[in-house]
Design a protein around this motif. Structure first.
Motif, PDB file in Angstrom:
ATOM      1  N   LYS A 141       0.425  -0.947   0.163  1.00 48.50           N
ATOM      2  CA  LYS A 141      -0.136   0.172  -0.264  1.00 48.50           C
ATOM      3  C   LYS A 141       0.582   1.287  -0.378  1.00 48.50           C
ATOM      4  CE  LYS A 141      -3.657  -1.797   1.993  1.00 48.50           C
ATOM      5  NZ  LYS A 141      -5.428  -2.037   3.440  1.00 48.50           N
ATOM      6  N   GLY A 142       2.394   0.751   0.204  1.00 47.12           N
ATOM      7  CA  GLY A 142       2.874   2.050   1.037  1.00 47.12           C
ATOM      8  C   GLY A 142       4.584   2.124  -0.063  1.00 47.12           C
ATOM      9  N   SER A 143       5.365   2.583   0.285  1.00 46.65           N
ATOM     10  CA  SER A 143       7.126   2.134  -0.025  1.00 46.65           C
ATOM     11  C   SER A 143       7.257   0.913   1.240  1.00 46.65           C
ATOM     12  CB  SER A 143       7.319   3.192   0.385  1.00 46.65           C
ATOM     13  OG  SER A 143       9.131   2.882  -0.444  1.00 46.65           O
ATOM     14  N   ALA A 144       7.539  -0.054  -0.214  1.00 48.51           N
ATOM     15  CA  ALA A 144       7.562  -0.965  -0.365  1.00 48.51           C
ATOM     16  C   ALA A 144       9.446  -0.740   1.000  1.00 48.51           C
ATOM     17  CB  ALA A 144       8.280  -1.984  -1.435  1.00 48.51           C
ATOM     18  N   LYS A 145      10.218  -1.362   1.947  1.00 49.45           N
ATOM     19  CA  LYS A 145      11.288  -1.357   2.941  1.00 49.45           C
ATOM     20  C   LYS A 145      12.145  -3.075   2.971  1.00 49.45           C
ATOM     21  CE  LYS A 145       8.840   2.477   5.269  1.00 49.45           C
ATOM     22  NZ  LYS A 145       7.955   2.203   4.940  1.00 49.45           N
ATOM     23  N   ARG A 146      11.478  -3.892   2.119  1.00 49.50           N
ATOM     24  CA  ARG A 146      12.141  -5.226   2.382  1.00 49.50           C
ATOM     25  C   ARG A 146      11.319  -5.944   1.143  1.00 49.50           C
ATOM     26  NH1 ARG A 146      14.506  -6.301   6.906  1.00 49.50           N
ATOM     27  NH2 ARG A 146      14.546  -8.906   6.529  1.00 49.50           N
ATOM     28  N   VAL A 147      13.074  -6.184   0.646  1.00 48.53           N
ATOM     29  CA  VAL A 147      12.567  -6.530  -1.152  1.00 48.53           C
ATOM     30  C   VAL A 147      13.362  -7.146  -1.270  1.00 48.53           C
ATOM     31  CG1 VAL A 147      12.342  -6.031  -3.788  1.00 48.53           C
ATOM     32  CG2 VAL A 147      12.080  -3.816  -1.984  1.00 48.53           C
ATOM     33  N   ASP A 187      20.188  -6.168  -8.900  1.00 46.44           N
ATOM     34  CA  ASP A 187      20.637  -4.442  -9.337  1.00 46.44           C
ATOM     35  C   ASP A 187      20.425  -3.374  -9.284  1.00 46.44           C
ATOM     36  OD1 ASP A 187      23.242  -3.506  -9.720  1.00 46.44           O
ATOM     37  OD2 ASP A 187      23.463  -3.723 -11.966  1.00 46.44           O
ATOM     38  N   ILE A 188      18.701  -2.950  -9.372  1.00 45.95           N
ATOM     39  CA  ILE A 188      18.259  -2.262  -9.985  1.00 45.95           C
ATOM     40  C   ILE A 188      17.780  -1.449  -8.696  1.00 45.95           C
ATOM     41  CG2 ILE A 188      15.984  -0.644 -11.180  1.00 45.95           C
ATOM     42  CD1 ILE A 188      16.349  -2.674 -13.032  1.00 45.95           C
ATOM     43  N   ILE A 189      17.027  -2.339  -7.693  1.00 54.25           N
ATOM     44  CA  ILE A 189      16.700  -1.797  -6.241  1.00 54.25           C
ATOM     45  C   ILE A 189      17.992  -1.497  -5.701  1.00 54.25           C
ATOM     46  CG2 ILE A 189      15.818  -2.603  -4.259  1.00 54.25           C
ATOM     47  CD1 ILE A 189      14.082  -1.988  -6.002  1.00 54.25           C
ATOM     48  N   SER A 190      18.877  -1.535  -5.504  1.00 51.45           N
ATOM     49  CA  SER A 190      20.411  -2.061  -4.785  1.00 51.45           C
ATOM     50  C   SER A 190      20.564  -0.151  -4.653  1.00 51.45           C
ATOM     51  CB  SER A 190      20.896  -2.631  -4.827  1.00 51.45           C
ATOM     52  OG  SER A 190      22.226  -2.234  -4.839  1.00 51.45           O
ATOM     53  N   ARG A 191      20.418  -0.072  -6.873  1.00 54.28           N
ATOM     54  CA  ARG A 191      20.835   1.120  -7.530  1.00 54.28           C
ATOM     55  C   ARG A 191      20.327   2.640  -6.859  1.00 54.28           C
ATOM     56  NH1 ARG A 191      25.734   0.860 -10.312  1.00 54.28           N
ATOM     57  NH2 ARG A 191      25.994  -1.494 -11.308  1.00 54.28           N
ATOM     58  N   LEU A 192      18.889   2.054  -7.238  1.00 51.53           N
ATOM     59  CA  LEU A 192      17.530   2.337  -5.886  1.00 51.53           C
ATOM     60  C   LEU A 192      18.387   3.645  -4.740  1.00 51.53           C
ATOM     61  CD1 LEU A 192      15.385   1.398  -8.293  1.00 51.53           C
ATOM     62  CD2 LEU A 192      16.286   3.807  -8.835  1.00 51.53           C
ATOM     63  N   ASP A 193      18.185   2.353  -3.834  1.00 49.28           N
ATOM     64  CA  ASP A 193      17.950   2.612  -2.267  1.00 49.28           C
ATOM     65  C   ASP A 193      18.754   1.373  -2.168  1.00 49.28           C
ATOM     66  OD1 ASP A 193      18.087   2.787   0.231  1.00 49.28           O
ATOM     67  OD2 ASP A 193      15.941   3.466  -0.151  1.00 49.28           O
ATOM     68  N   LYS A 194      19.956   1.286  -1.901  1.00 53.22           N
ATOM     69  CA  LYS A 194      20.595   0.186  -1.282  1.00 53.22           C
ATOM     70  C   LYS A 194      20.146  -0.412   0.135  1.00 53.22           C
ATOM     71  CE  LYS A 194      24.472   2.187   0.798  1.00 53.22           C
ATOM     72  NZ  LYS A 194      26.027   2.329   1.110  1.00 53.22           N
ATOM     73  N   THR A 195      18.776   0.427   0.736  1.00 53.63           N
ATOM     74  CA  THR A 195      18.800   0.017   1.966  1.00 53.63           C
ATOM     75  C   THR A 195      17.444  -0.923   1.706  1.00 53.63           C
ATOM     76  OG1 THR A 195      16.783   1.421   2.421  1.00 53.63           O
ATOM     77  CG2 THR A 195      19.359   1.944   3.249  1.00 53.63           C
ATOM     78  N   THR A 244       8.884   1.206 -12.710  1.00 51.84           N
ATOM     79  CA  THR A 244       8.440   0.974 -11.715  1.00 51.84           C
ATOM     80  C   THR A 244       8.917   0.515 -10.433  1.00 51.84           C
ATOM     81  OG1 THR A 244       6.473  -0.361 -14.208  1.00 51.84           O
ATOM     82  CG2 THR A 244       6.996  -0.952 -11.661  1.00 51.84           C
ATOM     83  N   LEU A 245       9.813  -0.491 -10.881  1.00 51.86           N
ATOM     84  CA  LEU A 245      11.253  -0.490  -9.364  1.00 51.86           C
ATOM     85  C   LEU A 245      11.181   0.425  -8.226  1.00 51.86           C
ATOM     86  CD1 LEU A 245      12.860  -3.500 -10.511  1.00 51.86           C
ATOM     87  CD2 LEU A 245      10.816  -3.568  -9.312  1.00 51.86           C
ATOM     88  N   ALA A 246      11.502   1.493  -9.162  1.00 48.35           N
ATOM     89  CA  ALA A 246      11.693   2.678  -8.298  1.00 48.35           C
ATOM     90  C   ALA A 246      10.504   3.538  -7.388  1.00 48.35           C
ATOM     91  CB  ALA A 246      12.428   4.148  -9.348  1.00 48.35           C
ATOM     92  N   LYS A 247       9.033   3.146  -7.908  1.00 48.79           N
ATOM     93  CA  LYS A 247       8.199   3.999  -7.798  1.00 48.79           C
ATOM     94  C   LYS A 247       7.691   2.518  -7.073  1.00 48.79           C
ATOM     95  CE  LYS A 247       3.380   4.537  -9.196  1.00 48.79           C
ATOM     96  NZ  LYS A 247       1.885   4.347  -9.954  1.00 48.79           N
ATOM     97  N   SER A 248       7.644   1.672  -6.914  1.00 46.82           N
ATOM     98  CA  SER A 248       7.519   0.677  -5.540  1.00 46.82           C
ATOM     99  C   SER A 248       8.586   0.900  -4.670  1.00 46.82           C
ATOM    100  CB  SER A 248       7.806  -0.925  -5.712  1.00 46.82           C
ATOM    101  OG  SER A 248       8.672  -1.184  -6.193  1.00 46.82           O
ATOM    102  N   ILE A 249       9.555   1.476  -4.526  1.00 51.40           N
ATOM    103  CA  ILE A 249       9.853   1.776  -2.954  1.00 51.40           C
ATOM    104  C   ILE A 249      10.819   2.798  -2.702  1.00 51.40           C
ATOM    105  CG2 ILE A 249      11.485   0.027  -3.224  1.00 51.40           C
ATOM    106  CD1 ILE A 249      13.473   1.031  -4.233  1.00 51.40           C
TER     107      ILE A 249
END
Length: 308
Positions: free
Chosen positions: A49-55, A64-72, A153-158
């Motif tokens: 429903k909101g930003s994903a915090k644990r992917v 790789d994309i998620i890590s480069r967008l936000d490694k946390t 899409t992945l950026a929006k999800s996090i």
């Protein structure tokens, strides 16, 4: 030698099938851009429903994309040789290795609020995770436009900004291509298998304005985006440049090249006569794999296609 070559050929065919498969069924409409882009959500009601915090990422590219967008945000990844020496993933748990299915117990134990899979490879585990009420997303990258769309899409999800990564992608492509060679990319010898324009490799050749002789060909190949060619067809096309793909497992490009050298048509090709035969890695050209792999493939294409 022959046995090892056959095993490597089967390995690359299987890998292409797993990565480029386009026949997997989903129940929700797919998001498309120019009929080549797909970022599929198999169940829109299960997205966070909101930003994903644990992917947890079940493909190397999405990790790789998620890590480069936000490694946390990345808490679990699929095992890949692309990450063996990458410090970003040193302490991130692996939920699978190679082409093995993910260990669902490990995935669930990580308590993810989003699991990202690759369409055609992750459909079954993604469906099982959905049954457990875990938010999921399926992605497919088979063109440059789909790479950009999936990144958004992945950026929006996090809740991350995709623009820096999108800007980096643009630097991979040539600004003003000045030459265009007739080109044939081969991923196996038996059968002679080449990418058409409906594959990642084929679309990449389009971006570099290469005259891919298999671009508009269609066939009964079991691998989506690839066509089988006869020796007569290759000889008729007589490409100026030939690209051979190094299989994902092992290092058998020499065996592939040696086998082609034994074919009567091989020495008659202008690419062979002019020594314009090049070897590329599987990751980057056939399977996007990672951002660095894509960049490396693009740099090599610049050298191969724009060389004097």
């Amino acid at each position: 030698m022959l046995r090892r070559w056959l095993v490597s050929t089967l390995a690359i065919l299987l890998s292409i099938v797993l990565v480029a498969c386009t026949t997997a069924n989903t129940q929700q409409p797919q998001t498309k851009v120019e009929n080549t882009t797909e970022a599929t959500n198999t169940n829109s009601q299960q997205l966070p429903k909101g930003s994903a915090k644990r992917v947890v990422a079940l493909s190397s590219l999405s990790a790789d994309i998620i890590s480069r967008l936000d490694k946390t945000k990345i808490v679990g990844i699929t095992g890949s040789k692309l990450f063996n020496n990458d410090s970003r993933f040193k302490d991130i748990p692996r939920v699978s290795e190679g082409q093995s299915p993910p260990n669902l117990e490990k995935v669930v134990a990580l308590k993810p609020d989003l699991v990202i899979g690759a369409e055609g490879f992750s459909n079954i585990p993604i469906q099982r995770l959905q049954q457990l009420g875990i938010p999921t997303l399926l992605t497919k990258v088979n063109s440059w436009e789909s790479l950009e769309e999936v990144t958004k899409t992945l950026a929006k999800s996090i809740n991350a900004d995709p623009q820096p990564l999108l800007n980096r992608y643009k630097t991979f492509l040539p600004e003003k291509p000045t030459q265009s060679f007739s080109t044939l990319a081969l991923v196996s010898r038996q059968p002679i298998l080449a990418p058409n324009k409906n594959s990642w490799a084929g679309d990449l050749l389009v971006k570099f304005q290469a005259k891919n002789i298999a671009a508009d060909l269609q066939g009964k190949s079991p691998v989506g985006g690839y066509v089988t060619l006869s020796a007569e067809k290759v000889l008729e096309a007589n490409p100026e440049v030939i690209i051979l793909v190094n299989p994902p497992q092992g290092n058998s490009e020499v065996a592939l090249l040696d086998s082609l050298k034994k074919e009567p048509f091989w020495q008659q090709l202008q690419a062979t006569k002019n020594k314009r035969v090049y070897v590329f890695d599987y990751f980057g050209l056939v399977n996007p794999g990672s951002i660095d792999a894509i960049e490396k493939a693009c740099e090599q294409l610049k050298q191969v296609l724009f060389a004097p």
